[in-house]
Design an enzyme around this catalytic site. Sequence first.
Site, PDB file in Angstrom:
ATOM      1  N   SER A 121       1.106  -0.649   0.499  1.00 17.19           N
ATOM      2  CA  SER A 121       0.208   0.032   0.098  1.00 17.19           C
ATOM      3  C   SER A 121       1.016   1.118  -0.209  1.00 17.19           C
ATOM      4  CB  SER A 121      -0.956  -0.198   1.145  1.00 17.19           C
ATOM      5  OG  SER A 121      -1.663  -0.891   1.223  1.00 17.19           O
TER       6      SER A 121
HETATM    7  N1  SAH Z   1      -0.564  -4.817   3.434  1.00 10.58           N
HETATM    8  C1  SAH Z   1      -0.183  -4.809   2.617  1.00 10.58           C
HETATM    9  C2  SAH Z   1      -1.314  -5.103   1.123  1.00 10.58           C
HETATM   10  C3  SAH Z   1      -1.399  -5.471   0.619  1.00 10.58           C
HETATM   11  S1  SAH Z   1      -2.070  -5.363  -0.600  1.00 10.58           S
HETATM   12  C4  SAH Z   1       0.970  -4.755   2.619  1.00 10.58           C
HETATM   13  O1  SAH Z   1       1.765  -3.899   3.475  1.00 10.58           O
HETATM   14  O2  SAH Z   1       2.036  -4.585   1.820  1.00 10.58           O
HETATM   15  C5  SAH Z   1      -3.650  -6.443  -0.542  1.00 10.58           C
HETATM   16  C6  SAH Z   1      -3.059  -8.090   0.106  1.00 10.58           C
HETATM   17  O3  SAH Z   1      -4.652  -8.439   0.589  1.00 10.58           O
HETATM   18  C7  SAH Z   1      -2.538  -8.489  -0.806  1.00 10.58           C
HETATM   19  O4  SAH Z   1      -1.597 -10.139  -0.710  1.00 10.58           O
HETATM   20  C8  SAH Z   1      -4.162  -9.635  -1.650  1.00 10.58           C
HETATM   21  O5  SAH Z   1      -3.610 -10.866  -1.670  1.00 10.58           O
HETATM   22  C9  SAH Z   1      -4.524  -9.981   0.081  1.00 10.58           C
HETATM   23  N2  SAH Z   1      -6.224 -10.809   0.113  1.00 10.58           N
HETATM   24  C10 SAH Z   1      -7.218 -10.064  -0.256  1.00 10.58           C
HETATM   25  N3  SAH Z   1      -8.241 -11.070   0.003  1.00 10.58           N
HETATM   26  C11 SAH Z   1      -7.505 -11.605   1.233  1.00 10.58           C
HETATM   27  C12 SAH Z   1      -8.204 -12.761   1.642  1.00 10.58           C
HETATM   28  N4  SAH Z   1     -10.133 -12.625   1.620  1.00 10.58           N
HETATM   29  N5  SAH Z   1      -8.281 -12.599   2.953  1.00 10.58           N
HETATM   30  C13 SAH Z   1      -6.722 -12.899   3.285  1.00 10.58           C
HETATM   31  N6  SAH Z   1      -6.416 -11.596   2.175  1.00 10.58           N
HETATM   32  C14 SAH Z   1      -6.724 -11.357   1.204  1.00 10.58           C
END
Ligand code: SAH
Length: 212
Positions: A62
């Site tokens: 993000s």
């Molecule tokens: N917090 C992360 C942001 C990653 S983007 C960071 O600091 O890098 C969001 C993430 O949510 C992605 O990796 C995606 O695969 C995950 N995601 C999406 N739906 C999800 C779900 N139902 N359960 C767990 N993770 C999920």
Amino acid sequence: MSDNFAQQRQALISLIRSKGISDERVLEAMAKVPRHLFIPRSHWDEAYEDYPVPIGRGQTISQPYTVAFMTQLLDVQPGQKVLEIGTGSGYQAAILAEMGAEVYTVERIWDLYEKAKERFEQLGYTNIYPYYADGTEGLPQFAPFDKIIVTASGPLNYNLIEQLKPFGVLVAPIDDEWGYSTMYKITKLPQGDWVKETYPGFSFVPLRKGTE
Ligand code: SAH
């Protein structure tokens, strides 16, 4: 931590502060965590820019301002039990861990889960517990939580509100009708009902069901 990126990291913190983030604990944690180590080496020149960066499998780490904004809303205190849905790179979890939280973090994509887990070990975070699962279910076996943060956008998830302690807080981006997300801060009241604050105009990858 002193590394070649320290100066760039400091400049990013100044930028985030100028955009209105005032919680010193958040800024301090972001000044400590080496964001470049959470993204592919091919993108290291962008590691301290204030925008999202690809981390593989169509996902992104993000935007730093967004991480700061959500973390400030979450207001974690040392020792609090925090659940993160969407581990991704692991950066947000590391920020929460630096602030002294016990961080349970859930990722639905196996490769990202494995990579993040390895990073937590390499960086010595013993207060982050990564899980490979569909986070839309929350993590009922470890509930209730003081705080829950969701880092992918979807509908409001009542499973998660249920897994909060009284006065617990959920911060989550909720899909709006124009393809953007509105940040919700939900505070659970002792009787089980809740109040919300909303902040429009964010952009997120979608929350998906199941694992892959
Ligand atoms: N917090 C992360 C942001 C990653 S983007 C960071 O600091 O890098 C969001 C993430 O949510 C992605 O990796 C995606 O695969 C995950 N995601 C999406 N739906 C999800 C779900 N139902 N359960 C767990 N993770 C999920």
